[in-house]
Motif scaffolding. Structure first.
Motif, PDB file in Angstrom:
ATOM      1  N   ASN A   3       0.797  -1.220   0.000  1.00  7.40           N
ATOM      2  CA  ASN A   3       0.000   0.000   0.000  1.00  7.40           C
ATOM      3  C   ASN A   3       0.831   1.272   0.000  1.00  7.40           C
ATOM      4  N   TRP A   4       1.849   1.285   0.853  1.00 11.36           N
ATOM      5  CA  TRP A   4       2.588   2.549   0.878  1.00 11.36           C
ATOM      6  C   TRP A   4       3.429   2.728  -0.362  1.00 11.36           C
ATOM      7  N   LEU A   5       3.824   1.595  -0.961  1.00 11.72           N
ATOM      8  CA  LEU A   5       4.573   1.708  -2.205  1.00 11.72           C
ATOM      9  C   LEU A   5       3.714   2.322  -3.299  1.00 11.72           C
ATOM     10  N   ILE A   6       2.467   1.847  -3.344  1.00  7.03           N
ATOM     11  CA  ILE A   6       1.559   2.394  -4.358  1.00  7.03           C
ATOM     12  C   ILE A   6       1.332   3.877  -4.106  1.00  7.03           C
ATOM     13  N   TYR A 138      -5.759  13.148  10.706  1.00  6.09           N
ATOM     14  CA  TYR A 138      -6.375  13.306   9.391  1.00  6.09           C
ATOM     15  C   TYR A 138      -6.127  12.059   8.574  1.00  6.09           C
ATOM     16  N   PHE A 139      -7.194  11.453   8.072  1.00  8.45           N
ATOM     17  CA  PHE A 139      -7.073  10.299   7.183  1.00  8.45           C
ATOM     18  C   PHE A 139      -7.275  10.792   5.758  1.00  8.45           C
ATOM     19  N   VAL A 140      -6.226  10.691   4.958  1.00 10.25           N
ATOM     20  CA  VAL A 140      -6.242  11.205   3.597  1.00 10.25           C
ATOM     21  C   VAL A 140      -5.842  10.064   2.655  1.00 10.25           C
ATOM     22  N   SER A 162      -2.190   7.973   5.579  1.00 10.45           N
ATOM     23  CA  SER A 162      -2.743   7.478   4.317  1.00 10.45           C
ATOM     24  C   SER A 162      -3.758   6.385   4.622  1.00 10.45           C
ATOM     25  N   LYS A 163      -4.935   6.504   4.024  1.00  9.94           N
ATOM     26  CA  LYS A 163      -5.963   5.473   4.261  1.00  9.94           C
ATOM     27  C   LYS A 163      -5.463   4.099   3.838  1.00  9.94           C
ATOM     28  N   GLY A 164      -4.561   4.061   2.841  1.00  9.06           N
ATOM     29  CA  GLY A 164      -4.016   2.788   2.372  1.00  9.06           C
ATOM     30  C   GLY A 164      -3.089   2.130   3.384  1.00  9.06           C
ATOM     31  N   CYS A 165      -2.644   2.877   4.383  1.00 12.38           N
ATOM     32  CA  CYS A 165      -1.749   2.336   5.417  1.00 12.38           C
ATOM     33  C   CYS A 165      -2.489   2.223   6.742  1.00 12.38           C
ATOM     34  N   ALA A 166      -3.810   2.291   6.716  1.00 10.89           N
ATOM     35  CA  ALA A 166      -4.567   2.316   7.973  1.00 10.89           C
ATOM     36  C   ALA A 166      -5.706   1.305   7.939  1.00 10.89           C
ATOM     37  N   GLY A 167      -5.450   0.152   7.339  1.00 11.91           N
ATOM     38  CA  GLY A 167      -6.434  -0.920   7.365  1.00 11.91           C
ATOM     39  C   GLY A 167      -6.413  -1.648   8.696  1.00 11.91           C
ATOM     40  N   PRO A 168      -7.304  -2.632   8.871  1.00 16.55           N
ATOM     41  CA  PRO A 168      -7.301  -3.411  10.112  1.00 16.55           C
ATOM     42  C   PRO A 168      -5.919  -4.027  10.362  1.00 16.55           C
ATOM     43  N   ASN A 169      -5.504  -4.037  11.594  1.00 16.59           N
ATOM     44  CA  ASN A 169      -4.213  -4.584  12.050  1.00 16.59           C
ATOM     45  C   ASN A 169      -2.997  -3.746  11.660  1.00 16.59           C
ATOM     46  N   TYR A 255      10.696   0.029  11.973  1.00 17.53           N
ATOM     47  CA  TYR A 255      10.060  -0.150  10.667  1.00 17.53           C
ATOM     48  C   TYR A 255       9.893  -1.606  10.289  1.00 17.53           C
ATOM     49  N   SER A 256       9.817  -2.481  11.271  1.00 17.39           N
ATOM     50  CA  SER A 256       9.505  -3.866  10.927  1.00 17.39           C
ATOM     51  C   SER A 256       8.050  -3.912  10.441  1.00 17.39           C
ATOM     52  N   ASP A 257       7.667  -5.017   9.862  1.00 24.58           N
ATOM     53  CA  ASP A 257       6.304  -5.120   9.339  1.00 24.58           C
ATOM     54  C   ASP A 257       5.275  -5.070  10.472  1.00 24.58           C
ATOM     55  N   ASP A 258       4.071  -4.662  10.098  1.00 19.41           N
ATOM     56  CA  ASP A 258       3.004  -4.472  11.093  1.00 19.41           C
ATOM     57  C   ASP A 258       2.871  -5.659  12.045  1.00 19.41           C
ATOM     58  N   ALA A 259       2.872  -6.866  11.485  1.00 16.21           N
ATOM     59  CA  ALA A 259       2.595  -8.045  12.307  1.00 16.21           C
ATOM     60  C   ALA A 259       3.711  -8.337  13.305  1.00 16.21           C
TER      61      ALA A 259
END
Ligand SMILES: [Zn+2]
Length: 480
Positions: A3-6, A138-140, A162-169, A255-259
């Protein structure tokens, strides 16, 4: 991390500027902690603040939520994701002693230059819309090419996500609030491809530089990884002394992955408490903490079929609920047909839907301290092109009659077999806007009242009678 890459590539194409593009290639968060904020960490570590704060008091922190759409209103963040993120936030910040609550209402902003913004527009967005004495998020779509950032600028002092970086989990909001409360990255100094002059050594104890290098904390491992990485760390990099390093994937400020992420360190915790107490005391207002339990929501309509002439949802009031989350979905689609947060217990359904197809409606009660939706209800229903002659949608106590119908100058409403209590009579147009309202202290049994209709335009309306023990809806036609 797709998502953040996009988001990053979109930004790179849309706005010139090589400095920002490095953020995209390397990580996703565009926050760089200021020298003043780094000084605060030194002040904290040299203070006896941690020793003084011995009680387990939970601090309530108000959040103002701003959801930004394009100017035409399209493209906004899904409310389902928002509520997941806010719910997780309180689990994650419980060890810190912070409890975030929502300062209603949620603010919706339609502005394409904020939706995809550079720092200048981001500053304007924050400066124009911040709610004082709350933490503003702010969610943009694209916050300057990053997944998110915290702006410490005077007149801004808010977070863009970024809404693309703010999904569940996702951990983006958790991470940016860490910045908001003064924390640097665990890899501080390595942002944007920089190499610090005094990199933090892996070694602790004799010869260590952890209190003067990196993030300034000695209970977070040396970390040079300013781009996203998956855990466990499998690289073989060495520090300046030739010691192999082992960055801690569990820390939200890395900056490790979310999980991989699950915690703040003890010194990070203390620094955030120090920041809240010493420079963000204005956030601390008396407010209930903890997620007060809300009763399970009971749906009135639809239960299994949505009729063409009754395209609305009606549910029972839940004591303590301040708002209700409503979402209509189909199949496994992640995109809601309709999603909203409303104060009322009725919603006009205007989602585009096909006939004789199954959809799902989810309605969940919310309060400022509980947006976790644990007591929400999901109903699967068929959308039909047929009509129904049943006016009273809810099998609740009592009935209402309205006459004449169509009405001209006024309409008389007769209430029958309704238990005593406080009620509200309202007239809604088909956009769901309340065009008339009146309260009634009902003694029980039967009563009649007149409502003026001369000022209402011709058309179809919904007459609602809602209160302590009843929730009734009738069709009302105005014809002058
Ligand atoms: Zn960051």
């Amino acid at each position: 991390m797709k998502n953040w890459l996009i988001a990053g590539l979109m930004f790179f194409g849309a706005v010139s500027g090589s400095a920002q593009s490095k953020n995209l290639a390397e990580g996703g968060c565009a926050t760089v902690t200021t020298p003043q904020e780094m000084q605060m960490i030194k002040d904290y570590l040299s203070s006896n603040f941690a020793a003084q704060k011995t009680t387990n008091v939970v601090d309530s922190v108000p959040l103002s939520i701003h959801i930004v759409s394009k100017t035409d209103g399209s493209g906004r963040y899904f409310l389902d994701h928002l509520l997941s993120v806010l719910c997780d936030l309180n689990t994650r910040y419980a060890p810190i002693g912070f409890y975030f609550y929502v300062r209603w209402p949620i603010h919706y902003i339609n502005n394409s230059s904020f939706y995809d913004h550079n720092y200048t527009a981001g500053y304007q967005m924050m400066n124009q819309n911040n709610v004082a004495n709350t933490a503003n998020i702010y969610f943009v779509n694209d916050p300057n090419g990053a997944c998110g950032y915290y702006s410490p600028a005077q007149g801004a002092d808010a977070i863009a996500i970024s809404k693309g970086c703010a999904g569940p989990n996702s951990t983006t909001v958790t991470h940016e609030l860490g910045h908001y409360f003064g924390l640097p990255h665990t890899f501080f100094g390595w942002e944007n491809g920089n190499i610090p002059s005094n990199p933090e050594k892996v070694t602790r104890g004799a010869g260590a530089n952890c209190s003067s290098a990196g993030d300034g904390f000695c209970d977070t491992d040396a970390d040079y990884l300013s781009a996203r990485w998956n855990c466990p760390y499998t690289g073989n990099k060495l520090d300046q002394m030739g010691v192999p390093y082992h960055p801690d994937s569990s820390l939200y400020m890395g900056y490790s992955d979310d999980a991989c992420m699950s915690r703040f360190s003890l010194q990070q915790k203390g620094a955030m408490q120090f920041k809240l107490t010493n420079s963000r005391g204005y956030l601390l207002q008396s407010h209930a903490t903890g997620a007060a339990v809300l009763d399970t929501l009971r749906m009135i309509y639809p239960t299994d079929t949505l009729f063409l002439n009754r395209r609305l949802a009606v549910w029972h009031k839940v004591p303590g609920a301040e708002y209700y989350f409503v979402s209509i979905t189909s199949g496994n689609s992640l995109t809601p047909r309709q999603d909203t947060i409303v104060a009322d217990t009725t919603l006009i359904i205007d989602a585009p839907m096909n006939y004789n197809v199954k959809y799902r409606i989810t309605v969940a009660p919310l309060s400022s301290v509980n947006v976790c939706r644990a007591t929400g209800t999901k109903i699967d229903f068929y959308n039909t092109g047929s009509t129904t002659s049943v006016n009273d949608l809810g099998a609740t106590a009592g009935a209402i009659e309205v006459f004449p119908n169509p009405a001209h100058q006024s309409a008389t409403i007769k209430v029958m077999q309704v238990p005593s209590g406080n009620y509200r009579i309202s007239v809604l147009n088909l956009s769901g806007q309340e065009v008339y309202t009146q309260t009634l202290q009902h003694a029980g049994g039967e009563t009649s009242m007149s409502i003026p209709t001369a000022q209402l335009a011709n058309g179809l309306y919904l007459l609602r009678f809602v209160g302590d023990a009843s929730n009734l809806t009738q069709k009302l036609i105005i014809q002058h």
